[in-house]
Design a protein around this motif. Structure first.
Motif, PDB file in Angstrom:
ATOM      1  N   ASP A 136       0.813  -1.132   0.036  1.00  0.00           N
ATOM      2  CA  ASP A 136       0.116  -0.160   0.130  1.00  0.00           C
ATOM      3  C   ASP A 136       0.807   1.309  -0.173  1.00  0.00           C
ATOM      4  O   ASP A 136       0.474   2.191  -0.697  1.00  0.00           O
ATOM      5  CB  ASP A 136      -1.124   0.118   1.059  1.00  0.00           C
ATOM      6  N   GLU A 137       1.989   1.186   0.741  1.00  0.00           N
ATOM      7  CA  GLU A 137       2.900   2.334   0.722  1.00  0.00           C
ATOM      8  C   GLU A 137       3.392   2.805  -0.631  1.00  0.00           C
ATOM      9  O   GLU A 137       3.602   4.107  -0.832  1.00  0.00           O
ATOM     10  CB  GLU A 137       3.963   2.287   1.969  1.00  0.00           C
ATOM     11  N   TRP A 138       3.899   1.764  -1.439  1.00  0.00           N
ATOM     12  CA  TRP A 138       4.729   1.931  -2.510  1.00  0.00           C
ATOM     13  C   TRP A 138       4.207   1.917  -3.872  1.00  0.00           C
ATOM     14  O   TRP A 138       4.463   2.579  -4.875  1.00  0.00           O
ATOM     15  CB  TRP A 138       5.850   1.244  -2.326  1.00  0.00           C
ATOM     16  N   LEU A 139       3.261   0.704  -3.932  1.00  0.00           N
ATOM     17  CA  LEU A 139       3.064   0.179  -5.358  1.00  0.00           C
ATOM     18  C   LEU A 139       2.185   1.308  -6.187  1.00  0.00           C
ATOM     19  O   LEU A 139       2.531   1.528  -7.456  1.00  0.00           O
ATOM     20  CB  LEU A 139       2.507  -1.026  -5.385  1.00  0.00           C
ATOM     21  N   GLU A 140       1.115   1.858  -5.587  1.00  0.00           N
ATOM     22  CA  GLU A 140       0.581   2.813  -6.516  1.00  0.00           C
ATOM     23  C   GLU A 140       1.303   4.168  -6.765  1.00  0.00           C
ATOM     24  O   GLU A 140       1.347   4.356  -7.867  1.00  0.00           O
ATOM     25  CB  GLU A 140      -0.715   3.615  -5.362  1.00  0.00           C
ATOM     26  N   ALA A 141       2.356   4.592  -5.843  1.00  0.00           N
ATOM     27  CA  ALA A 141       3.086   5.609  -6.109  1.00  0.00           C
ATOM     28  C   ALA A 141       4.080   5.130  -7.302  1.00  0.00           C
ATOM     29  O   ALA A 141       4.667   6.046  -8.344  1.00  0.00           O
ATOM     30  CB  ALA A 141       3.789   6.241  -4.974  1.00  0.00           C
ATOM     31  N   MET A 142       4.628   3.955  -7.337  1.00  0.00           N
ATOM     32  CA  MET A 142       5.384   3.585  -8.158  1.00  0.00           C
ATOM     33  C   MET A 142       4.919   3.403  -9.763  1.00  0.00           C
ATOM     34  O   MET A 142       5.484   3.702 -10.652  1.00  0.00           O
ATOM     35  CB  MET A 142       6.077   2.102  -8.118  1.00  0.00           C
ATOM     36  N   ALA A 143       3.542   2.870  -9.673  1.00  0.00           N
ATOM     37  CA  ALA A 143       2.877   2.919 -10.806  1.00  0.00           C
ATOM     38  C   ALA A 143       2.707   4.349 -11.615  1.00  0.00           C
ATOM     39  O   ALA A 143       2.663   4.337 -12.679  1.00  0.00           O
ATOM     40  CB  ALA A 143       1.482   2.104 -10.765  1.00  0.00           C
TER      41      ALA A 143
END
Ligand SMILES: Cc1cc2nc3c(=O)[nH]c(=O)nc-3n(C[C@H](O)[C@H](O)[C@H](O)COP(=O)(O)OP(=O)(O)OC[C@H]3O[C@@H](n4cnc5c(N)ncnc54)[C@H](O)[C@@H]3O)c2cc1C
Length: 382
Positions: free
Chosen positions: A108-115
């Motif tokens: 939740d912390e990283w994947l959306e921001a990475m996408a």
């Protein structure tokens, strides 16, 4: 056995090729000479969903299958290998490692921001004294209450300059651990950018960790499981590197074949000379063999089966084809192939790196040999 692409895969392939032709190819020479990767290219790639290419929709990923993702890297590399490997480092080495080994909180912390391309990922394993022998790393992870202190030096960290998140490998009390280290973690410094023979639009930096403090909860995977995290990431990356080899080799053939029809010597286009035809035909045959090996390995990985031996096969072959083909296409273009004002020189330099990045070819041969002998009940060590 089915060799045809699905309708979706064909549609994706056209979209990837259009993007590469419109947004990257016209700028590839300029960014290579300026040795930079303008951030608007990555923003546009993120808008197309490429920076979350294989992530699930839940994290705003494009949820591409492995074959489509290989075609994405192939298309990007046809225009510029630096852009392709910047994306592959972010997706295959970092984002997919978090998806595979992360807790729900880490995802939740990283994947959306990475996408979304708001955070770019970098993979920090290699050290001055630990290259092929990655398990010899000297970076230490020392528990400190609820935190851990990281101390060591990482070199040639791809995307280092632009990364918001580093996947750092360090030795902890139970073996090698993997840690998610944000760029603003206290004690992390991105240092020297290494000038390189090729991939000049990609950033490779030294990263210093001096009492770099991160919560223990940032460990990716269990205690001592870091080497497994690294190996699985490098297996995924191996397919992407081979796909990049396919892209650069296929485009080199296109460029050289076009050149051969236009360049006139002895009163005829050099394309009429059998030596030139042989070079181009041989190159095309190698490209086609690589294409099916790349797609087949990507498909195998999609089936959820172990593909570590196949990953090494395709990586070694992809690097070899890319190097051989670009080398011969330089020859087809004669002196023009050597001139930096023509694209072949860059392709040749970039292709040379594919036998090193993601582990040198010799190490992949060792893994293939291990596999062959293990099947015959003989264990060998590197
Ligand atoms: C352009 C580029 C980008 C990179 N990006 C990253 C990155 O983002 N993150 C990261 O962590 N690392 C990165 N690396 C590091 C890369 O993975 C290492 O270069 C690689 O693992 C080899 O290490 P080395 O260069 O120190 O070579 P060495 O390990 O010193 O090897 C030198 C030579 O000896 C051979 N050799 C070594 N051991 C054996 C053996 N057991 N059997 C046979 N031959 C052997 C090697 O194959 C090679 O030919 C990058 C490297 C390059 C060149």
């Amino acid at each position: 056995m089915e060799f045809a692409l699905s309708e979706d895969q064909r549609m994706f392939r056209n979209m990837f090729r259009d993007f590469a032709a419109k947004e990257i190819a016209p700028r590839a020479e300029e960014i290579d000479h300026e040795e930079t990767l303008p951030q608007d290219i990555l923003r546009k790639a993120a808008n197309q969903g490429f920076l979350g290419a294989t992530l699930p929709e839940k994290y705003f990923g494009a949820e591409l299958d492995g074959v489509s993702y290989a075609m994405l890297i192939e298309a990007l590399a046809g225009a510029c290998v630096s852009v392709a490997l910047t994306v592959a480092t972010h997706v295959s080495l970092v984002a997919m490692s978090i998806l595979e080994h992360g807790t729900d909180a880490q995802k939740d912390e990283w994947l959306e921001a990475m996408a979304a391309g708001e955070v770019i990922g970098a993979f920090a394993l290699t050290e001055p004294e630990a290259g092929s022998d990655g398990q010899a790393i000297a970076t230490r992870a020392t528990p400190d209450g609820d935190d851990v202190l990281l101390n060591g030096v990482k070199v040639w960290v791809g995307n280092g300059e632009i990364a918001g998140l580093f996947l750092v490998f360090a030795k902890g009390p139970e073996g090698i651990d993997a840690y998610l280290v944000p760029r603003d973690a206290p004690g992390l410094t991105v240092g020297y950018r290494e000038p390189t023979l090729g991939l000049r639009s990609m950033f490779f930096n030294t990263v210093y960790l001096e009492d770099c403090q991160v919560p223990s909860a940032n460990r990716l995977g269990g205690a001592g499981e870091g080497w497994t995290v690294a190996q699985k990431a490098l297996d995924r990356f191996a397919i992407a590197v081979a796909a990049a080899g396919l892209g650069v080799a296929a485009d080199a053939v296109d460029v050289a074949a076009q050149f051969a029809t236009e360049r006139v010597q002895f009163g005829v286009p050099i394309a009429k000379k059998q030596a030139i035809q042989n070079y181009i035909a041989e190159a095309h045959i190698e490209v086609e063999a690589l294409r099916y090996l790349v797609y087949r390995t990507a498909w195998l990985a999609d089936q959820g089966r172990d593909f570590s031996a196949e990953a090494s096969v395709v990586k070694a072959f992809g690097a070899r084809v890319a190097r051989n083909v670009t080398n011969r296409m330089v020859q087809v273009m004669g002196g023009y192939g050597f001139m930096e004002d023509y694209p072949m020189a860059r392709k040749y330099r970039d292709a040379r790196m594919l036998g090193l990045v993601g582990g040198p070819t010799e190490l992949h041969y060792v893994r293939v040999a291990q596999h062959i002998f293990a099947e015959r009940d003989l264990e060998i060590t590197p």
